[in-house]
Design a protein around this motif. Structure first.
Motif, PDB file in Angstrom:
ATOM      1  N   LYS A 131       0.812  -1.210   0.000  1.00 14.44           N
ATOM      2  CA  LYS A 131       0.000   0.000   0.000  1.00 14.44           C
ATOM      3  C   LYS A 131       0.851   1.269   0.000  1.00 14.44           C
ATOM      4  CE  LYS A 131      -4.570  -0.647   0.281  1.00 14.44           C
ATOM      5  NZ  LYS A 131      -5.504   0.068  -0.609  1.00 14.44           N
ATOM      6  N   GLU A 132       1.859   1.325   0.880  1.00 13.68           N
ATOM      7  CA  GLU A 132       2.587   2.582   1.063  1.00 13.68           C
ATOM      8  C   GLU A 132       3.727   2.763   0.081  1.00 13.68           C
ATOM      9  OE1 GLU A 132       3.932   5.418   4.709  1.00 13.68           O
ATOM     10  OE2 GLU A 132       4.549   3.328   4.899  1.00 13.68           O
ATOM     11  N   ALA A 133       4.401   1.669  -0.293  1.00 13.78           N
ATOM     12  CA  ALA A 133       5.559   1.772  -1.190  1.00 13.78           C
ATOM     13  C   ALA A 133       5.260   1.272  -2.594  1.00 13.78           C
ATOM     14  CB  ALA A 133       6.743   0.993  -0.607  1.00 13.78           C
ATOM     15  N   GLY A 134       4.082   0.696  -2.812  1.00 14.68           N
ATOM     16  CA  GLY A 134       3.741   0.189  -4.135  1.00 14.68           C
ATOM     17  C   GLY A 134       4.448  -1.106  -4.492  1.00 14.68           C
ATOM     18  N   LYS A 135       4.765  -1.924  -3.479  1.00 12.45           N
ATOM     19  CA  LYS A 135       5.511  -3.159  -3.734  1.00 12.45           C
ATOM     20  C   LYS A 135       4.580  -4.308  -4.111  1.00 12.45           C
ATOM     21  CE  LYS A 135       9.857  -2.439  -1.495  1.00 12.45           C
ATOM     22  NZ  LYS A 135      11.055  -3.157  -1.063  1.00 12.45           N
ATOM     23  N   PRO A 136       4.856  -4.989  -5.218  1.00  9.20           N
ATOM     24  CA  PRO A 136       4.129  -6.219  -5.525  1.00  9.20           C
ATOM     25  C   PRO A 136       4.357  -7.266  -4.434  1.00  9.20           C
ATOM     26  CG  PRO A 136       5.293  -5.418  -7.461  1.00  9.20           C
ATOM     27  CD  PRO A 136       5.785  -4.608  -6.289  1.00  9.20           C
ATOM     28  N   TRP A 137       3.528  -8.286  -4.450  1.00 11.36           N
ATOM     29  CA  TRP A 137       3.525  -9.251  -3.349  1.00 11.36           C
ATOM     30  C   TRP A 137       4.903  -9.831  -3.034  1.00 11.36           C
ATOM     31  CZ3 TRP A 137      -1.328 -12.854  -2.900  1.00 11.36           C
ATOM     32  CH2 TRP A 137      -2.486 -12.077  -2.956  1.00 11.36           C
ATOM     33  N   ASN A 138       5.576 -10.363  -4.046  1.00 11.89           N
ATOM     34  CA  ASN A 138       6.871 -11.010  -3.792  1.00 11.89           C
ATOM     35  C   ASN A 138       7.909 -10.014  -3.283  1.00 11.89           C
ATOM     36  OD1 ASN A 138       6.118 -13.637  -4.474  1.00 11.89           O
ATOM     37  ND2 ASN A 138       6.545 -13.325  -6.643  1.00 11.89           N
ATOM     38  N   GLU A 139       7.892  -8.807  -3.835  1.00 13.20           N
ATOM     39  CA  GLU A 139       8.851  -7.780  -3.401  1.00 13.20           C
ATOM     40  C   GLU A 139       8.581  -7.371  -1.955  1.00 13.20           C
ATOM     41  OE1 GLU A 139      11.434  -6.588  -5.021  1.00 13.20           O
ATOM     42  OE2 GLU A 139      11.108  -7.420  -7.020  1.00 13.20           O
ATOM     43  N   LYS A 195      14.394  -9.609 -14.620  1.00 12.59           N
ATOM     44  CA  LYS A 195      14.018  -9.596 -13.200  1.00 12.59           C
ATOM     45  C   LYS A 195      14.820  -8.563 -12.426  1.00 12.59           C
ATOM     46  CE  LYS A 195      12.114 -14.245 -12.700  1.00 12.59           C
ATOM     47  NZ  LYS A 195      12.211 -15.534 -11.975  1.00 12.59           N
ATOM     48  N   SER A 196      16.106  -8.442 -12.745  1.00 12.07           N
ATOM     49  CA  SER A 196      16.954  -7.491 -12.018  1.00 12.07           C
ATOM     50  C   SER A 196      16.672  -6.050 -12.417  1.00 12.07           C
ATOM     51  CB  SER A 196      18.435  -7.804 -12.260  1.00 12.07           C
ATOM     52  OG  SER A 196      18.771  -9.085 -11.788  1.00 12.07           O
ATOM     53  N   ALA A 197      16.248  -5.843 -13.652  1.00  9.43           N
ATOM     54  CA  ALA A 197      15.977  -4.487 -14.125  1.00  9.43           C
ATOM     55  C   ALA A 197      14.614  -3.984 -13.666  1.00  9.43           C
ATOM     56  CB  ALA A 197      16.064  -4.431 -15.647  1.00  9.43           C
ATOM     57  N   PHE A 198      13.614  -4.866 -13.638  1.00 11.26           N
ATOM     58  CA  PHE A 198      12.239  -4.402 -13.470  1.00 11.26           C
ATOM     59  C   PHE A 198      11.576  -4.828 -12.164  1.00 11.26           C
ATOM     60  CE2 PHE A 198      12.703  -4.807 -18.250  1.00 11.26           C
ATOM     61  CZ  PHE A 198      13.019  -3.462 -18.408  1.00 11.26           C
ATOM     62  N   GLY A 236      18.847  -8.956  -4.883  1.00  9.93           N
ATOM     63  CA  GLY A 236      18.398 -10.028  -4.000  1.00  9.93           C
ATOM     64  C   GLY A 236      19.452 -10.588  -3.080  1.00  9.93           C
ATOM     65  N   ALA A 237      20.307  -9.733  -2.488  1.00 10.76           N
ATOM     66  CA  ALA A 237      21.258 -10.191  -1.482  1.00 10.76           C
ATOM     67  C   ALA A 237      20.501 -10.635  -0.232  1.00 10.76           C
ATOM     68  CB  ALA A 237      22.233  -9.074  -1.134  1.00 10.76           C
ATOM     69  N   ILE A 238      20.908 -11.760   0.331  1.00 13.74           N
ATOM     70  CA  ILE A 238      20.269 -12.294   1.540  1.00 13.74           C
ATOM     71  C   ILE A 238      21.187 -12.062   2.732  1.00 13.74           C
ATOM     72  CG2 ILE A 238      19.450 -14.398   2.681  1.00 13.74           C
ATOM     73  CD1 ILE A 238      18.588 -15.422  -0.037  1.00 13.74           C
ATOM     74  N   VAL A 239      20.605 -11.573   3.814  1.00 10.77           N
ATOM     75  CA  VAL A 239      21.343 -11.277   5.044  1.00 10.77           C
ATOM     76  C   VAL A 239      22.109 -12.523   5.496  1.00 10.77           C
ATOM     77  CG1 VAL A 239      21.095 -10.675   7.483  1.00 10.77           C
ATOM     78  CG2 VAL A 239      19.681  -9.525   5.755  1.00 10.77           C
ATOM     79  N   GLY A 240      23.404 -12.344   5.793  1.00 10.05           N
ATOM     80  CA  GLY A 240      24.218 -13.445   6.278  1.00 10.05           C
ATOM     81  C   GLY A 240      24.766 -14.337   5.181  1.00 10.05           C
ATOM     82  N   TYR A 241      24.226 -14.214   3.972  1.00 10.41           N
ATOM     83  CA  TYR A 241      24.653 -15.034   2.837  1.00 10.41           C
ATOM     84  C   TYR A 241      25.453 -14.204   1.831  1.00 10.41           C
ATOM     85  CZ  TYR A 241      21.437 -18.674   4.476  1.00 10.41           C
ATOM     86  OH  TYR A 241      20.797 -19.621   5.231  1.00 10.41           O
TER      87      TYR A 241
END
Length: 515
Positions: free
Chosen positions: A121-129, A310-313, A476-481
Motif C-alpha cells: 500500500k505505502e511503497a507500491g511493492k508487488p507481493w513477492n517484493e 528480473k533485475s531491471a524491473f 536479492g542479497a540475503i542477510v548473512g549469505y
C-alpha cells in the motif's frame, strides 16, 4: 553456544493458504488507513503541528496515514533524550539487547503478511517484493542479535606472565538513522537495530514518502521491551531536521541509505567538528549504483535474459542494486536482446494489490517525472525496444523500458535513473564488456552470465563491485549469505548483513592489567 542463523523463508504465493493470508493482511491494513501517528521522544508520544501525509503511489488519492513532522526544537529533544539514555543503555548486557531483537523479530514474523501488505500500500511493492522486504527485516534482527552474542566477549589477544590483556568492543553513542523509501522496512529496521543492539541509542528519521511502516516498526520495538529514549522517532524534512541532526555535536555517527548527492552532503557536513564536539563522527553510507549484467558468448542465454529482466524491473527498478545496464558480447547480442524484449513484453503492470501484477508504480510524482525525463533522453541515445510510456492519471505507472545500442558514455549508461529503464550495450569481447561495466563512478553490484571458467575468474578479479554475482541476477542479497555494500560512489562498503557490520557501530578498547 550461539544458535545458528537461518534466513527467513520467502512465501510461496502459489499456495492458496498463503494467498488468503496475504489478502487478509491487506484487509487488516485497510482497517487502519488514514490514522495519525505521533513522534516518539524519550518514550513519550509527541504531537507536532505540522504533518507528513503518506499517499498510496498506485492510487494517489488514497491516504495511507499521517505522521507528526518534527522541527528543530523536537529534534533537539530527541538528541538530548538519546544522549541521556545512552548512559544506561550502553551498560545493558548484550544478551538483554539481543533478546529485544529476537522478540521484535517474532512479533513481525507473526504479523508478516500485514507488514508486507502495508509495503504494498505505502511503497507500491508487488507481493513477492513486499514479502522479501519483510523477510529481510526479520533476517536483520535475527542476524544482528546473534552477531552481538558472538562479539560480546571481544577478541582474544596475547597476554604475558603477570599481565592480562583484553580487546573489547564498546558502543559509540548517539546515532542518526536516515533510512530510504525503497526498502522502508528492511533497511530502516536493519540500520536501526544494528545500532541499538551494539549498545547505541538512535534518532530515526525515516523517508517522508514511507513513514507509516516506520511508525509501525517503532511500535513493535516498544512492544518488544525497548527502554525509553533508546529509539526516538522523528520524521521530518532533510533540509531542516536532517541537517540539524547530522551537524549536532552530540551526534556520534550517522547511518544513511539514499542517493549519492545526499550521501556526499552528509559526509561533508559530518566531517566538520562542531563547538563542544570531542570526536570525529563516523559515517556509514550506502549511496546507490549503476549496476551491470555482463553476458558472455558462452552464456546460458535464457538465464541471461531472465536475469536481466528480473533485475531491471523488479520493484520497478527502484533498487540501488537494480540492473540498469546490460553489456552483451556481439556474437550473442541480438539473440539476448530479442529474448529480453520478449520477456519484458509479457510483464504485467498495475496496482500491486493484484497478485498477477509483476510491476507496480514508481514511488511518487517526482520519481515519475524524473524517469520519464530519462526515457526522453534514451530515445535520443538508443533504440527504444519496449515500453517508453507512462500513465500518472491514477498512480505513477511506467511501462518497463528497454533501450538498445547505447554507447558506454551515454547518460543512460552513466546516471542512476532509479526506475524501470535498462540500457543495453554491445561489447567486442569479454574483456571489453568488463571494461564497459567498470566505466562508472559507482561500484555496488554486478553479474556475469557465463560458462567460461577463465572469464568467471577474470570477472572475480577485475569487475570492481562490492557484490558480484555469477550466473544469477544482480539483485536479492540475503542477510548473512551475501553481505551487501559497494565501492566508489556507492558508499562506504559497509556490508550490511555481514560479519563485521556491527563493528562499524562500536569502537575497540584495549585493557591491560598487571598482576
Amino acid at each position: 553456544m550461539v544458535q545458528a542463523y537461518k534466513h527467513e523463508p520467502f512465501t510461496d504465493f502459489s499456495r492458496s493458504n498463503n494467498e488468503i493470508a496475504y489478502l487478509e493482511g491487506l484487509e487488516e491494513v485497510k482497517s487502519y488507513l488514514g490514522q495519525e501517528y505521533d513522534l516518539l521522544i524519550n518514550g513519550e508520544r509527541v504531537k507536532a503541528e505540522e504533518k507528513i501525509v503518506s499517499y498510496n503511489p498506485a492510487d494517489k488519492q488514497e491516504v495511507i496515514g499521517t505522521v507528526s513532522k518534527a522541527n528543530r526544537e523536537l529534534a533537539e529533544q530527541a538528541i538530548v533524550a538519546a544522549s541521556e539514555a545512552f548512559e544506561s543503555w550502553r551498560k545493558v548486557k548484550p544478551e538483554s539487547r539481543a533478546d529485544i531483537l529476537f522478540r521484535a523479530a517474532a512479533i513481525i514474523r507473526r504479523r508478516k503478511h500485514e507488514f508486507s501488505a502495508l509495503l504494498t500500500k505505502e511503497a507500491g511493492k508487488p507481493w513477492n517484493e513486499a514479502d522479501g522486504d519483510t523477510a529481510e527485516a526479520i533476517d536483520f534482527m535475527e542476524f544482528y542479535a546473534r552477531q552481538i552474542l558472538k562479539m560480546k566477549n571481544g577478541i582474544s589477544v596475547e597476554s604475558r606472565p603477570g599481565e592480562h590483556n583484553q580487546y573489547q568492543y564498546v558502543p559509540l553513542g548517539v546515532g542518526i538513522i536516515i533510512s530510504p523509501w525503497n526498502f522502508p522496512l528492511a533497511i530502516m529496521a536493519g540500520t536501526t537495530v544494528a545500532a541499538i543492539v551494539s549498545g547505541n541509542t538512535v534518532v530515526l528519521k525515516p523517508a517522508s514518502t514511507t513513514p507509516i511502516v516506520a511508525a509501525k516498526f517503532v511500535e513493535v520495538m516498544v512492544e518488544a521491551g525497548l527502554p525509553a529514549g533508546v529509539l526516538n522517532f522523528v520524521p521530518g524534512s532533510g533540509a531542516e531536521v536532517g541537517d540539524y541532526l547530522v551537524d549536532h555535536p552530540k551526534t556520534r555517527f550517522i547511518s544513511f541509505t539514499g542517493s549519492r548527492d545526499v550521501g556526499m552532503r552528509i559526509y561533508e557536513r559530518a566531517s566538520k567538528v562542531q563547538k563542544g564536539q570531542i570526536w570525529l563522527k563516523r559515517v556509514i553510507a550506502e549511496m546507490g549504483g549503476k549496476d551491470t549484467i555482463v553476458v558472455d558468448r558462452e552464456a546460458n542465454l535464457d538465464l541471461a535474459a531472465e536475469s536481466i529482466v528480473k533485475s531491471a524491473f523488479g520493484f520497478s527498478g527502484q533498487k540501488c542494486s537494480a540492473c540498469s545496464r546490460a553489456v552483451v558480447v556481439e556474437e550473442v547480442y541480438e539473440e539476448v536482446l530479442a529474448r529480453v524484449v520478449q520477456l519484458t513484453k509479457q510483464l504485467r503492470v498495475g496496482n500491486p494489490e493484484a497478485k498477477e501484477h509483476f510491476m507496480g508504480p514508481v514511488i511518487d510524482a517526482s520519481a515519475y517525472k524524473k524517469v520519464m525525463h530519462y526515457i526522453e533522453i534514451g530515445k535520443k541515445e538508443g533504440r527504444l525496444m519496449a515500453g517508453g510510456e507512462g500513465d500518472d492519471s491514477q498512480g505513477y505507472f511506467i511501462q518497463p523500458t528497454i533501450f538498445a545500442d547505447v554507447e558506454p558514455n551515454a547518460r543512460l549508461m552513466q546516471e542512476e535513473i532509479f526506475g524501470p529503464v535498462v540500457a543495453i550495450a554491445k561489447a567486442k569481447d569479454f574483456a571489453h564488456a568488463i571494461e564497459i561495466a567498470n566505466n562508472t563512478e559507482y561500484g555496488l553490484t554486478g553479474a556475469v552470465i557465463s560458462t567460461n571458467r577463465a572469464h568467471i575468474e577474470q570477472a572475480q578479479e577485475d569487475f570492481h563491485v562490492g557484490n558480484l554475482y555469477v550466473n544469477r541476477g544482480c539483485t536479492g542479497a540475503i542477510v548473512g549469505y551475501q553481505p551487501f555494500g559497494g565501492f566508489n560512489m556507492s558508499g562506504t562498503d559497509s556490508k550490511a548483513g555481514g560479519p563485521d557490520y556491527l563493528v562499524l557501530h562500536m569502537q575497540a578498547k584495549t585493557i591491560s592489567e598487571m598482576y
